[in-house]
Design a protein around this motif. Structure first.
Motif, PDB file in Angstrom:
ATOM      1  N   GLN A 101       3.396   1.405  -7.612  1.00  0.00           N
ATOM      2  CA  GLN A 101       3.634   0.824  -8.929  1.00  0.00           C
ATOM      3  C   GLN A 101       5.126   0.764  -9.250  1.00  0.00           C
TER       4      GLN A 101
ATOM      5  N   ASN B 171      -5.862  -5.012  -7.068  1.00  0.00           N
ATOM      6  CA  ASN B 171      -4.749  -4.100  -7.328  1.00  0.00           C
ATOM      7  C   ASN B 171      -5.330  -2.877  -8.014  1.00  0.00           C
ATOM      8  N   HIS B 172      -5.714  -1.899  -7.209  1.00  0.00           N
ATOM      9  CA  HIS B 172      -6.371  -0.729  -7.781  1.00  0.00           C
ATOM     10  C   HIS B 172      -6.116   0.514  -6.943  1.00  0.00           C
ATOM     11  N   ASP B 173      -6.474   1.656  -7.540  1.00  0.00           N
ATOM     12  CA  ASP B 173      -6.359   2.937  -6.856  1.00  0.00           C
ATOM     13  C   ASP B 173      -7.651   3.258  -6.120  1.00  0.00           C
ATOM     14  N   GLU B 174      -7.518   3.873  -4.948  1.00  0.00           N
ATOM     15  CA  GLU B 174      -8.661   4.321  -4.178  1.00  0.00           C
ATOM     16  C   GLU B 174      -8.444   5.797  -3.812  1.00  0.00           C
TER      17      GLU B 174
ATOM     18  N   ARG C 273      -2.988   3.396  -3.467  1.00  0.00           N
ATOM     19  CA  ARG C 273      -3.081   2.098  -4.141  1.00  0.00           C
ATOM     20  C   ARG C 273      -3.057   0.967  -3.125  1.00  0.00           C
TER      21      ARG C 273
ATOM     22  N   ALA D 136      -2.693  -3.107  -3.231  1.00  0.00           N
ATOM     23  CA  ALA D 136      -2.317  -4.246  -4.071  1.00  0.00           C
ATOM     24  C   ALA D 136      -2.231  -5.497  -3.196  1.00  0.00           C
TER      25      ALA D 136
ATOM     26  N   THR E 115       0.842  -1.196   0.000  1.00  0.00           N
ATOM     27  CA  THR E 115       0.000   0.000   0.000  1.00  0.00           C
ATOM     28  C   THR E 115       0.873   1.239   0.000  1.00  0.00           C
TER      29      THR E 115
ATOM     30  N   SER F  54      -0.155   5.844  -5.209  1.00  0.00           N
ATOM     31  CA  SER F  54      -0.238   4.961  -6.369  1.00  0.00           C
ATOM     32  C   SER F  54       1.063   4.867  -7.161  1.00  0.00           C
TER      33      SER F  54
ATOM     34  N   THR G  23      -4.449   9.843  -4.248  1.00  0.00           N
ATOM     35  CA  THR G  23      -4.852   8.507  -4.674  1.00  0.00           C
ATOM     36  C   THR G  23      -3.969   7.478  -3.994  1.00  0.00           C
TER      37      THR G  23
END
Length: 285
Positions: free
Chosen positions: A105, A122-125, A275, A277, A98, A101, A273
């Protein structure tokens, strides 16, 4: 230059992390609760440091339960960090990462973990922040979980895991829900919102606390009770209590658009943002 944090680094490390408090809550709360030993608790963390001109300039945290957290604000160190990470983490299993973002990555790419097929999530919040000064709560009754709520909490944590993509319906996920239910009853970070009959209708809690700042987590409303504003209500009332105890600021990251709208309705503003994962299986580097 890379090194592992040692006793005596605590103040310098926290001062570095405090420069970006919204994205460093897990790292800071683990440091405050468990120090630098990296042992003795699931959240005990080993802190990998990168220094520049004698000052801490980057941090990678690895917990006992294989969660990792990144703070890499200095872009001039990216090449060095990407070179160092595979070497210094060789043989270490990683389950979760975490952080902001772009930094997550970068770290996943350096570790050879960019393949989307490796992940169950695996996304952005959106990352939100709210000043608690003058906070006005919603109506409704809150109480702490009790032993009689164990089965309910276990079911709700299973539902929460499914909603957020953390769980996959496996036996492991069910066991995690039981652990979380037990911790909710033993700890002081979880609240239940009750209806006029005294029956629980929503759950919310805190997953980190540092000084006068808290991070909200585990907000859950059963499917049959949704679209009534209950999630917004329980978070609002929980934060009103926190404000009454001297808490000045709340942080959270939102898993879906409906949750985002609820948080924005009670004054949260997006500031970045974040992330999340989560690997299907821990990757041994």
């Amino acid at each position: 230059m890379h090194r592992i944090a040692q006793p005596g680094d605590e103040a310098r490390l926290d001062a570095f992390l405090a420069q970006r408090p919204a994205s460093a809550m897990f790292l800071r709360s683990n440091l405050a609760a468990h120090g630098l030993s990296g042992q003795g608790h699931d959240h005990a963390t080993t802190y990998h440091l990168w220094e520049k001109d004698g000052q801490i300039a980057g941090v990678f945290g690895l917990t006992q339960n294989q969660n990792t957290m990144v703070q890499f604000p200095d872009n001039t160190l990216n090449d060095q960090i990407c070179t160092d990470l595979p070497r210094v983490l060789a043989g270490q299993p990683i389950a979760v990462m975490t952080g902001l973002s772009s930094e997550v990555q970068m770290a996943l790419g350096a570790l050879g973990l960019s393949d989307e097929d490796l992940y169950k999530l695996n996304h952005d919040e959106p990352l939100y922040q709210r000043d608690l000064t003058g906070f006005i709560p919603e109506q409704g009754a809150l109480r702490r979980p009790e032993a009689r709520d164990f089965d309910l909490l276990a079911r709700w944590f299973v539902g929460h895991f499914q909603d957020t993509g953390i769980g996959d319906g496996s036996l492991h996920s069910d066991k995690d829900a039981l652990v979380r239910a037990e911790r909710a009853i033993r700890g002081d970070g979880t609240w239940l919102l009750c209806d006029e009959r005294g029956l629980p209708v929503a759950m919310a809690g805190l997953n980190a606390r540092v000084g006068d700042t808290v991070q909200v987590g585990s907000v859950y409303v059963p499917t049959e009770l949704r679209n009534r504003g209950l999630g917004r209500t329980i978070v609002s009332k929980m934060l009103n209590y926190e404000a009454s105890q001297g808490t000045k600021q709340a942080i959270l990251f939102s898993n879906n658009d409906a949750a985002s709208r609820a948080y924005e309705a009670i004054g949260f503003e997006q500031i970045g943002t974040f992330r999340v994962a989560i690997l299907k299986e821990p990757a041994c580097l």
